[in-house]
Design an enzyme around this catalytic site. Sequence first.
Site, short mmCIF file in Angstrom:
data_model
loop_
_atom_site.label_atom_id
_atom_site.label_comp_id
_atom_site.label_asym_id
_atom_site.label_seq_id
_atom_site.Cartn_x
_atom_site.Cartn_y
_atom_site.Cartn_z
N LEU A 13 0.76 -1.34 -0.09
CA LEU A 13 -0.05 -0.04 0.08
C LEU A 13 0.95 1.27 -0.05
O LEU A 13 0.24 2.17 -0.33
CB LEU A 13 -1.04 -0.11 1.29
CG LEU A 13 -2.01 -0.62 0.99
CD1 LEU A 13 -2.78 -0.83 2.38
CD2 LEU A 13 -3.16 -0.46 0.07
N ARG A 14 2.28 1.23 0.32
CA ARG A 14 2.89 2.27 0.32
C ARG A 14 2.36 3.39 1.66
O ARG A 14 1.77 2.70 2.36
CB ARG A 14 2.99 3.37 -0.90
CG ARG A 14 3.42 2.29 -1.99
CD ARG A 14 4.44 1.39 -1.99
NE ARG A 14 4.95 0.70 -3.54
CZ ARG A 14 5.51 -0.40 -3.51
NH1 ARG A 14 5.87 -1.07 -2.38
NH2 ARG A 14 5.46 -1.00 -4.75
N ASN A 38 7.78 -3.59 3.29
CA ASN A 38 9.01 -3.06 2.54
C ASN A 38 8.85 -1.55 2.19
O ASN A 38 8.99 -1.00 1.22
CB ASN A 38 9.30 -3.79 1.28
CG ASN A 38 8.33 -3.81 0.31
OD1 ASN A 38 7.06 -3.73 0.68
ND2 ASN A 38 8.70 -3.94 -0.99
N LYS A 90 7.95 -11.31 7.15
CA LYS A 90 8.13 -11.50 5.89
C LYS A 90 9.86 -11.57 5.71
O LYS A 90 10.49 -10.53 5.89
CB LYS A 90 7.59 -10.15 4.99
CG LYS A 90 8.03 -10.10 3.54
CD LYS A 90 7.28 -11.25 2.57
CE LYS A 90 7.90 -11.20 1.17
NZ LYS A 90 7.00 -10.15 0.40
N HIS A 161 3.76 -15.18 -4.21
CA HIS A 161 3.63 -14.99 -5.63
C HIS A 161 4.40 -15.87 -6.35
O HIS A 161 5.32 -15.68 -7.29
CB HIS A 161 4.07 -13.59 -6.00
CG HIS A 161 5.39 -13.14 -5.24
ND1 HIS A 161 6.62 -13.79 -5.19
CD2 HIS A 161 5.55 -11.77 -4.74
CE1 HIS A 161 7.42 -13.16 -4.28
NE2 HIS A 161 6.98 -11.91 -4.00
N HIS A 237 3.95 1.76 -8.21
CA HIS A 237 5.19 2.61 -8.56
C HIS A 237 4.68 3.89 -9.49
O HIS A 237 3.76 3.61 -10.32
CB HIS A 237 6.24 2.17 -9.15
CG HIS A 237 6.83 0.84 -8.39
ND1 HIS A 237 7.98 1.14 -7.47
CD2 HIS A 237 6.69 -0.44 -8.20
CE1 HIS A 237 8.29 0.13 -6.95
NE2 HIS A 237 7.48 -0.87 -7.48
N ALA A 247 10.30 -2.60 -10.26
CA ALA A 247 9.40 -3.72 -10.37
C ALA A 247 8.20 -3.60 -9.72
O ALA A 247 8.13 -3.37 -8.22
CB ALA A 247 10.43 -4.79 -9.99
C1 NCD Z 1 7.19 -5.53 -4.98
C2 NCD Z 1 7.20 -3.75 -4.44
O1 NCD Z 1 7.23 -3.03 -5.34
O2 NCD Z 1 7.23 -3.58 -3.24
N1 NCD Z 1 7.86 -5.57 -6.24
C3 NCD Z 1 7.42 -6.48 -6.98
O3 NCD Z 1 7.78 -6.69 -8.24
N2 NCD Z 1 6.60 -7.51 -6.70
C4 NCD Z 1 8.15 -6.04 -4.10
C5 NCD Z 1 7.95 -7.42 -3.94
O4 NCD Z 1 7.06 -8.06 -3.58
O5 NCD Z 1 8.78 -8.11 -4.61
ZN ZN Z 2 5.24 -8.21 -2.81
#
Ligand code: NCD
Ligand code: ZN
Length: 321
Positions: A13-14, A38, A90, A161, A237, A247
């Site tokens: 969610l940032r 993260n 995590k 994932h 992003h 990513a």
């Molecule tokens: C995720 C992110 O942007 O926080 N990016 C992704 O490519 N999935 C981090 C993650 O879950 O690897």
């Molecule tokens: Zn993720």
Amino acid sequence: MILNTPIDMHLHLREGKMLRDVIPYTINQFAAAVIMPNLVPPVDNRQRLESYKEEILANSENFTPLMNVFMREYTEDELLDLAEDIFAIKLYPAGITTNSEGGVKSIENIYPVLEIMQELGIPLSVHGETNGFVLDREREFAVVYEKLARDFPKLKIIMEHVGTADLLGLLEEYENLYATVTLHHLLLTLDDLAGGMLNPHFFCKPIIKTPADKLKIQEYVKKGHKKVMFGSDSAPHTIKNKLKGAAGVFSAPVILPALAEFFEGDIETFQKFISDNARENFNIEVPERKIELIEEEWTAPYIVGEVKPMWAGKKFRYKVL
Ligand code: NCD
Ligand code: ZN
């Protein structure tokens, strides 16, 4: 079509404006979600955990955030203190994905933490990739999953994932391994990302792979495999950062309409994948909430704040009420 208490088992969610921009799309479709830690700095202590949870609650209604913290060498006291208030811890191998620089350098270093987690019943969530060739990273990580599963037989381990067929076989071999599957690994292949015009909005870690991988993932999801749960890994992003190579796929807005088309009337399996499997595997107790989808044409948003959603502008046959 009515879904009971959908849960997104893996969500980014940032914070701040980004969170406020993206969270409405999750709340609209999910009763609860597992929130990834993260951030910069990571969510890895009680104070950060509480303030992040408060920020989410202040921007949502009828929604339960299931909080994760970022793996580090926690002490027993810290774990005892956190246990009641987190869903899982995590594990990010250091540097493997977005904001994971402070991740785990050597799995052995966190064995004492895993020992205590196993005792306390705290699940372990894992970003399972090596730093090998990009298409092989998940497959190469399988030995780590197997070692963890064997060394900690009572620890529930979530392979997040899953994008490669090889990992799915481990679900049968190890009782304590579980898997989440994203929308993009379920429905796309590397061709969608790089087979024609490059589409950076489909670029994520782990990278989407071959048609054979996709078919195997679809097979496990379609048979309603008990240990396979939906986790979007929706990871917003800004367009600017995406074009710099960040990513992450921002799939949140299109999840239920896309899955409704995938399951084509098999509501029973849809319900298991989107909620029941997770609730049963992890004894998740959250307030129930019904989400209704109607058969009506719906167009995915073109832009959300500064983020371009997955399948922006695409038309779907189902709409979330
Ligand atoms: C995720 C992110 O942007 O926080 N990016 C992704 O490519 N999935 C981090 C993650 O879950 O690897
Ligand atoms: Zn993720």
